[in-house]
Design a protein around this motif. Structure first.
Motif, PDB file in Angstrom:
ATOM      1  N   LYS A 104     -84.700  37.257 -31.888  1.00 33.45           N
ATOM      2  CA  LYS A 104     -84.498  36.619 -32.904  1.00 33.45           C
ATOM      3  C   LYS A 104     -85.112  36.979 -33.911  1.00 33.45           C
ATOM      4  O   LYS A 104     -85.938  37.817 -34.279  1.00 33.45           O
ATOM      5  CB  LYS A 104     -85.963  35.988 -32.807  1.00 33.45           C
ATOM      6  N   THR A 191     -71.566  28.798 -35.889  1.00 28.24           N
ATOM      7  CA  THR A 191     -72.156  28.303 -35.388  1.00 28.24           C
ATOM      8  C   THR A 191     -72.714  27.943 -34.280  1.00 28.24           C
ATOM      9  O   THR A 191     -73.620  26.656 -33.880  1.00 28.24           O
ATOM     10  CB  THR A 191     -71.760  26.534 -35.763  1.00 28.24           C
ATOM     11  N   LYS A 194     -77.832  30.607 -32.997  1.00 30.33           N
ATOM     12  CA  LYS A 194     -79.353  29.799 -33.897  1.00 30.33           C
ATOM     13  C   LYS A 194     -80.031  30.656 -35.067  1.00 30.33           C
ATOM     14  O   LYS A 194     -79.984  31.796 -34.794  1.00 30.33           O
ATOM     15  CB  LYS A 194     -80.106  29.476 -32.919  1.00 30.33           C
ATOM     16  N   SER A 195     -80.321  30.177 -36.129  1.00 26.63           N
ATOM     17  CA  SER A 195     -81.259  31.260 -37.384  1.00 26.63           C
ATOM     18  C   SER A 195     -82.609  30.611 -37.154  1.00 26.63           C
ATOM     19  O   SER A 195     -82.912  29.489 -36.634  1.00 26.63           O
ATOM     20  CB  SER A 195     -80.958  30.979 -38.198  1.00 26.63           C
ATOM     21  N   ASP A 197     -84.512  31.364 -34.793  1.00 30.14           N
ATOM     22  CA  ASP A 197     -84.479  31.162 -33.117  1.00 30.14           C
ATOM     23  C   ASP A 197     -84.594  31.844 -32.525  1.00 30.14           C
ATOM     24  O   ASP A 197     -83.759  32.968 -32.801  1.00 30.14           O
ATOM     25  CB  ASP A 197     -83.694  29.686 -33.656  1.00 30.14           C
ATOM     26  N   ASN A 199     -81.433  33.318 -29.689  1.00 30.81           N
ATOM     27  CA  ASN A 199     -80.627  33.798 -29.360  1.00 30.81           C
ATOM     28  C   ASN A 199     -80.458  34.753 -27.686  1.00 30.81           C
ATOM     29  O   ASN A 199     -80.897  35.590 -27.304  1.00 30.81           O
ATOM     30  CB  ASN A 199     -79.747  34.319 -29.748  1.00 30.81           C
ATOM     31  N   ASN A 215     -75.114  34.338 -27.089  1.00 30.01           N
ATOM     32  CA  ASN A 215     -75.533  33.381 -25.942  1.00 30.01           C
ATOM     33  C   ASN A 215     -74.318  32.493 -25.716  1.00 30.01           C
ATOM     34  O   ASN A 215     -73.744  30.966 -25.339  1.00 30.01           O
ATOM     35  CB  ASN A 215     -75.269  32.196 -27.692  1.00 30.01           C
TER      36      ASN A 215
END
Length: 258
Positions: A104, A191, A194-195, A197, A199, A215
């Protein structure tokens, strides 16, 4: 014809339609899925970060610490970096391996996981070698970048071969890299990340074949035929990059030697 008979015939027709649709799933499609999606299998993996201490790792503790189960790299306003710094795994120099971890990173962050690397002389805790790039804006996350070497080997979404011919770095990319195929557009793969957050990152490194999954999805694929510059074993480390204040967390760091 009774209502019951109509019902039974409807079920038979539906079954035939489903069978026809399933026949469109060809072995080629299945193979493509298998090539681009990492299989969840933790057999043979060993935790190499205990979540509590920096035992087994070496780096500048002004920028690295263990906190609440995470390996944390942080750059603060009063401790800005003059050069990229790494925390380095001291448990060996993996050759063929798989590495799994979660990360993250804050939006301004720039980091990465180095492997098959060597110490860069004259700079404390600096590595030279392959890197699975990670950044907070997800412009580069998933690509293959060679730190202090050939620079970008494969952008996100590229399947690349590096030929055994001389090249140079221009515009932060290796000039002789040959793009053999596409794993999807960089924007579409972005896409899936996750930003700010958690992964997952999964590296599968076998011989001269280097695969970076984020991911569970293959983001870059490099076959390195460059016998002059490639490395077949070396140090494993995690980076914090020169730049503005940032923070990155890594946890559940697991290694399997192949």
């Amino acid at each position: 014809m009774t209502r019951k008979t109509n019902y039974c015939l409807g079920i038979m027709v539906a079954g035939l339609l489903m069978s026809s649709c399933n026949s469109a799933t060809t072995p080629d499609n299945l193979q493509k899925d298998a090539d681009t999606v990492a299989v969840a299998d933790n057999d043979g993996f060993e935790q190499i970060f205990d979540g509590k201490t920096l035992n087994g790792w070496e780096g500048d503790t002004a920028y690295w610490r263990a906190e609440e189960g995470s390996l944390v790299g942080e750059v603060t306003p009063d401790k800005l970096l003059k050069s990229n710094t790494f925390i380095i795994y001291k448990g060996g120099e993996p050759k063929d391996f798989e590495l799994k971890l979660e990360f993250k990173i804050t939006e301004a962050g720039n980091s990465g996981v180095n492997y098959r690397s060597e110490m860069f002389p004259g700079v404390p805790f600096a590595l030279k070698g392959y890197q699975a790039d990670i950044d907070g804006k997800n412009n580069y996350t998933g690509q293959n970048y060679e730190e202090r070497g050939r620079t970008t080997l494969a952008y996100r979404g590229q399947k690349v071969t590096i030929p055994n011919t001389p090249g140079v770095s221009q515009k932060n990319a290796w000039t002789t890299a040959v793009v053999d195929g596409s794993l999807g557009s960089s924007d579409s793969l972005k896409t899936l990340i996750k930003s700010n957050d958690w992964n997952t990152c999964h590296l599968i490194i076998k011989g001269n074949h280097l695969q970076h999954y984020i991911n569970g999805v293959l983001m870059s694929d490099v076959t390195d035929d460059d016998t002059t510059n490639r490395k077949m074993e070396g140090l494993l480390g995690i980076q914090v990059h020169v730049g503005p204040p940032m923070q990155v967390h890594y946890r559940n760091i697991m290694l399997k030697n192949l």
